[in-house]
Each structure stands twice: as C-alpha cells, then as structure tokens.
Write a protein that holds these residues in place. Structure first.
Motif: not given
Length: 710
Positions: A555-558, A561-564, A590-592, A619-621
């Motif tokens: 689930e984290a992989e998805l 992928l979406e964040f990338y 950075l998120a990873r 990281i969005r912030h």
C-alpha cells in the motif's frame, strides 16, 4: 532561450579565444557554438576564461553581461550577443595569476539585431517592451519574454510586428511612453527587488487589469478629480476595496500536518510546543530531526536503484524570529540525546585521564608500540552546534565520529561562517551533498595526515534561524541550484509572540513538564534506541556496519508512486513547481527517508501506508514553504505602508477624510518627505484603492477610502 542562427563553418571564425596561459586557441564558427562555449545563458553572463574581444585579445571577459541579439523580422532567432562590462588582463607568469589591468568594454558578436529574450515561446501569455537595460536584464533572468530598445514606443512596435496576435503586448519602464499609454506599466526602483514569482504575479495582474479596462472602455490614466469645496463624503460603494500592500496569500504559512504523524511523535510535538511556547511547526521540526539522528545510524531508506538502500538522514531548516523559543524547543526535545552525550563525555574524560596517567609510565622507546596497542580514547561528541566541513570530514575519516548531527538555533553561524563563504563554499556544498546522498566523504590535501576516505557515515541537520539571517541564504541561487537547499525540509511558521501569556495553572504545569506522559513516552523510546548497538557484518577487511533497509509495504508503494507522479506533473510548464524543479524532483526521496525514520522510531518492520502518508504530507508542506519563501518580504514595513499609517493617524486625529498633499508631504515619515520618494508611494496607495487625489479650490488633497476610517 531563442534559436541560434548557424554560420558557415568553412568561413572565417566568428570568434577566436586564446588562453594566455596554455596558448590554446578556440575558434567558434557559429552563434550556437559561441553561446555554448562562452555564454552562461541562464545568467546572461560570459563564462570564465573567455578571451573574446578581438581588440583586446589578452583580456578575459569573464562575468561581463551577455545580452542576446535577435533578428527583428524573426524574434525567435538569435543572431548575435551584446557584451558589456569590465574585461581584465592578468600576469600569467605567476601563480595565482595577478590582475594587472582592466578596461570597460562594450561590443557585439555576430550580426547586429534587437536585444530580446525568451521571445521564442509561442505560448507565452504576454510579451514586454522596455527602454531600460537594467529592467531588461532583470526580466530576462526571470524568464519573461522581453524586447529592449532605447525608444520604448519603438520596442512596442517591434513586438507588435514580430509576435503572434494571440500574445498580449505591454510596455514597462520608469518613464511613461508617448503612445499606447493604456498598455504601459510604470514601475519604480522597488520593482528591482521583486522575486521571479512576484514578477510573474505582478504582470499577470497588470495584464488582467488592462484587458478589463480596455474591454469596458473605461481605462484612463489616474487623474486628479475636481470636487466642490462643500462636497459631501462619497458613499462607501463608490470606492473599491483596498488591496493588501503585501501578498498575504504568499506570506501565510500552511499548518504543519502534525495530525498525520504517529501518536507518540504527534503528542511529543504538542507537548514541546506547549511548554516551550513555540510554534507547532518549530516543535515538529525539532522532534523529527531528533529521530532522524537516532535512526540514521541504524537503518537505511529504500532506493529503487540500489538494494542496499540509501541513508535515511534528513536535513531540517526552520525559520523563527528573535525570541521565537528556538533554543527552548530544541533543548526540551533533545533532552535524552543530550543526557546520553553528557554521560559518554564523562566516561571519556575518566578513560582519557587513565590513559594519560598510564602513558607517563611507559618508556619512550616502547611508547610507539604501546600507543598502537592502546589507542588514545577519542571524544564521543556527535552533536555539534558549530563545526566546519573540514573538521567534520577529518573526524569521519579518523573514525572519531560515525553518526553526527549539526544542531543549532543560530543558523547564521552556519550560513555566514567560513565554510559557506568565498572559495570554500562550492567544495563544502559538494561534501555535504555527498554525505547526504551516500554517507561518504573523502579528503585529499597535499602534505596532510588527515587524508583518507570514510564510508557509512551519517549526518542530520537541524538548523533554526531568524528571517533576516536566512532570507539571503535561502534565496541564494548557488545554494538552490547546486542541490544543497533542495535537500532540506523547510518550515517558516508565523510568530506567536504576543500570545504567550502565562497563568498560575500554566506555571504550575510547567514545573512538572518532565513528568508529562506525552514527553516521557517520546524520551523513553529515544533512550531505548540510544542503547541499541548497530549490527555489524564480517567480511575480508573485518567488521563493517550493517544497515538493514526499511522496505515499503504494498500500500505504501502505491502512495509513493502517486506522490512521485504528483510532484513530477507539478514541474510541468505553467504548473506550481515549474521554477522549483530541484526541490520537487527530490521530494519523493525525502518522503522515503522520512517514512523510514518514522517507521523505525515506531518500531515497525516496514513503512506502512499510514507512515508513508504522513511522510508525504510533511514533504508537501515543505514544498509549499519553499514555493512561497522567495516571495516573503524581508523588510519590516514598506514605505507605502508607513505612509498610509501616517495619513490614517493624521486624518483620525483631525476628524477628516482628506489632507492637503503639501501638508501630508511635510509631515510624512522622514525618508519619504521628498517628492521623488513620496510620489511613488502615493501612486501605489492610489493604485491599491487606499486613497485618491481631489482638487478643491485649486489645491490638491489626498482623500482616504472611507472603509479605512471605519
């Protein structure tokens, strides 16, 4: 940049550059080759070691301004460059070379044409004409499509004839045009301080205002309005609402997403912010930086291209005003880490004392072997508030430090220190980024005992500083462009000064803060991690650190992928991060890393979807903070703001809605009492609907918007 006009390579060279040191000669036969070899097109400068002026072939034109010349009949085609600045001659017989002469130069390369930049983009929303060369350079560097001519009306005719009809045309300058005044945008000296984002925002708004005025057939230049002496106050609805003199949408910081973070981390942030009376974002950065330091020496973050992963180290940067409780917040959060450091230091001093006492009993001829068999104890300090990259590298190479943190509430010491200034800055940036990326550093200096290489070393940054100190550094193109700043997680919260009052109950609670379960749970987990030993592996060279890689769940992989994809799409033309590609392109990594740090602290076996969602939110912030940071005003208050405050105070005191202009100028703040400073401020107040000019009995008055008086 516009397309370059090629030349016949069999013809005589367009430019010849001869290096006076080596004697090597380089010939350029086309504008394209010349630009590639000699022009820094992004910064409109001549590159180093460019001896391109035929009349002064021994003079280096490095750093001279290089402005593109385009075909006036085809504005997309670069046919030459105008060069101006100071060319320098050096005595090459000594090292380093010494400057012995300099001359002001102004010459062109290629075919004569019109100065223009970025006019090859057929999708640009507007194009500008100007008669001011400094404005031209400023706007060209900001990516604006712009044409320069000594006559601004001629510049307008050039863009009118040479650009598609679908592209809107405007003129910009300090002095108004003679013709087409409804398309002229007047600016003052303060315009030169605007950032790239502010410039784009400024002209987008101006374009919309001009179109609206033209379409309604109501556009007129600001006029003084004749009013009868006995005129009554206009109704409120005849005035437009005043527009903020500051861009509040950019200045306001978005809330730090602490609700997304795991419970222990979130509660620790809330408690630290409460007791230190600091902004939540500041407390959050301190908490996350602490667990980054704890996790970076224990585990690696996942990296698709390397099964061994990458360091999970993180760099944090927090802006806070003087008295913003940076130090208090840091000390409270880092309590168990500092206790551990102190305990290790006490043990080190004891062992060092024993070693020194024993060493004095060893005979000199046996001392070398004894010291080899009994190495001198090393200082265990791993958290530094002020250390140069040279010293830190030496510690890594000698094995004194493996896992370090540079934690300081005085970021100015770092950015204004020797390491980040002058000739040492570039090498320091390279060293810091190598440490961040690979946990690796190297030192090669002539006649030095400190040379060598260090692998599997780690570094966390937690820097906090004031806006006045950070603003210059955070907008520094070198620090941004070389990828150093894009590695930082940034927040710049609004000050809460004025809201930190105490009650009797709070004072009592403050005395027992060290027993608050929100903090003790966090501290106890920190202490458990500090006790854990880093696992090691045996290979041919002995024991080496082993960093298990924290993997992503399905689930984290998805989510990853979406964040990338989200960050990649937003880097496109016209998107939010078009001019922030170094920051947005590193966001996924950075998120990873942050996901790894949080998962390890939570004692999880993998990065699950909740952890990854929290990491992406942080990281969005940070990206939103970087996006708005270049537009934050560093000055406390603009002259226009000072003027409207004075006018408002004066009118309220005299119970009137208008002041005679000459009287207002005499009583205005000292720095704007002369017309050359006063009038631009007044014009801005008129433009932003704060005031207007009226004539009563042949005297000019400044009338305030009634909304201000209410």
């Amino acid at each position: 940049m516009n397309a370059k006009l090629p030349c016949d390579k069999t013809a005589i060279a367009l430019v010849v550059s001869t290096d006076p040191v080596t004697g090597n000669t380089t010939e350029y036969h086309s504008i394209e080759d010349f630009a590639k070899g000699c022009i820094d097109e992004q910064n409109f400068k001549v590159k180093p070691e460019s001896y391109i002026y035929s009349e002064l072939p021994d003079y280096n034109c490095e750093e001279c301004e290089a402005l593109p010349l385009v075909n006036p009949d085809e504005l997309t085609e670069v046919i030459g460059y105008g060069i101006r600045g100071t060319a320098k001659k050096y005595d090459t017989s000594q090292t380093p070379c010494k400057e012995i002469d300099s001359k002001k130069v102004s010459f062109s390369i290629g075919v004569a044409g019109v100065f223009a930049s970025n006019t090859n983009n057929k999708y640009t929303p507007y194009v500008l004409g100007t008669d001011n060369i400094d404005l031209f350079v400023k706007l060209a560097k900001a990516g604006e499509a712009i044409v320069l001519h000594k006559d601004i009306d001629a510049a307008y005719q050039i863009i009118n004839n040479g650009m598609p009809e679908s592209i809107f045309r405007m003129m910009v300058g300090f002095n108004s045009s003679k013709h087409n005044q409804d398309l002229f945008v007047q600016v003052n000296e303060s315009f030169k301080t605007l950032s790239t984002n502010q410039i784009k925002h400024f002209f987008t708004e101006k374009k919309q205002q001009i179109i609206k005025s033209i379409e309604s057939d109501s556009f007129v230049q600001p006029q003084v309005e004749e009013m009868p002496a006995d005129r009554k106050v206009e109704k409120l609805d005849t005035w437009q609402t005043p527009i903020s003199l500051r861009n509040d949408t950019l200045i306001q910081s978005k809330p730090y997403p602490i609700d997304e973070l795991p419970e222990i981390v979130r509660n620790a942030i809330l408690a630290a912010a409460e007791y230190a009376q600091a902004p939540l974002a500041m407390a959050a950065q301190c908490v996350l930086a602490s667990i980054s330091f704890l996790a970076q020496g224990k585990v690696n973050a996942p990296r698709e291209t390397n099964r061994e992963g990458m360091p999970c180290s993180l760099f944090f940067l927090t802006e806070g005003g003087s008295g913003g409780r940076k130090s208090s917040c840091q000390k409270l959060v880092e309590l168990p880490i500092r206790e551990h450091e102190r305990q290790q230091n006490d043990e080190y001093k004891k062992v060092l004392g024993d070693w020194n006492a024993r060493s004095k009993t060893i005979e000199s001829k046996e001392f070398a072997q004894w010291a080899l068999d009994n190495p001198k104890p090393t200082d265990p300090t791993s958290i530094f508030s002020d250390i140069t990259i040279e010293t830190l590298t030496k510690f890594y190479i000698k094995g004194v430090v493996k896992n370090a943190s540079l934690s300081s509430d005085e970021a100015g010491q770092f950015f204004d220190g020797h390491t980040m200034k002058g000739d040492t800055a570039k090498s320091a940036l390279g060293a810091f980024t190598k440490l961040f990326d690979d946990g690796y550093c190297q030192r090669n200096r002539a006649s030095s005992d400190d040379n060598g290489t260090a692998y599997d070393v780690r570094l966390t940054f937690n820097l906090l500083g004031q806006r006045a100190v950070l603003a210059g550094a955070l907008n520094d193109p070198t620090l941004r462009g070389q990828g150093f700043l894009p590695r930082f997680i940034l927040t710049a919260p609004e000050s809460i000064a004025g809201q930190r009052t105490h009650t009797v109950e709070f004072r009592q609670k403050l005395k027992n803060s060290h027993n608050d379960p929100r903090l003790t749970k966090f501290w106890n987990r920190c202490r458990d991690i500090l006790k854990d030993e880093l696992p090691v592996l045996l290979n041919d060279s002995g024991e080496v650190p082993y960093f298990p890689v924290m993997q992503l769940s399905n689930e984290a992989e998805l989510l990853d992928l979406e964040f990338y994809n989200e960050c990649e799409i937003l880097q496109g033309s016209g998107k939010q991060f078009e001019f922030m590609q170094p920051f947005a392109s590193r966001a996924n990594e950075l998120a990873r890393r942050l996901g790894t740090v949080l998962a390890y602290f939570e004692n999880k076996s993998e990065i699950d979807s909740e952890i990854m969602q929290a990491a992406c939110a942080v990281i969005r912030h940070s990206l939103s903070e970087w996006f708005r940071y270049s537009d934050i005003e560093v000055a406390d208050e603009s002259d226009s703001e000072k003027l409207i405050k004075y006018l408002l105070t004066k009118c309220k005191k005299e119970k009137t809605d208008r002041l005679q202009k000459t009287v207002a100028m005499k009583g205005a703040p000292l720095q704007i009492r002369k017309s050359k400073e006063f009038d631009p401020c007044l014009n801005e107040l008129i433009e932003f609907n704060y005031v207007r000019l009226v004539t009563i009995n042949r005297s000019t008055y400044i009338e305030l918007n009634p909304a201000l008086l209410k």
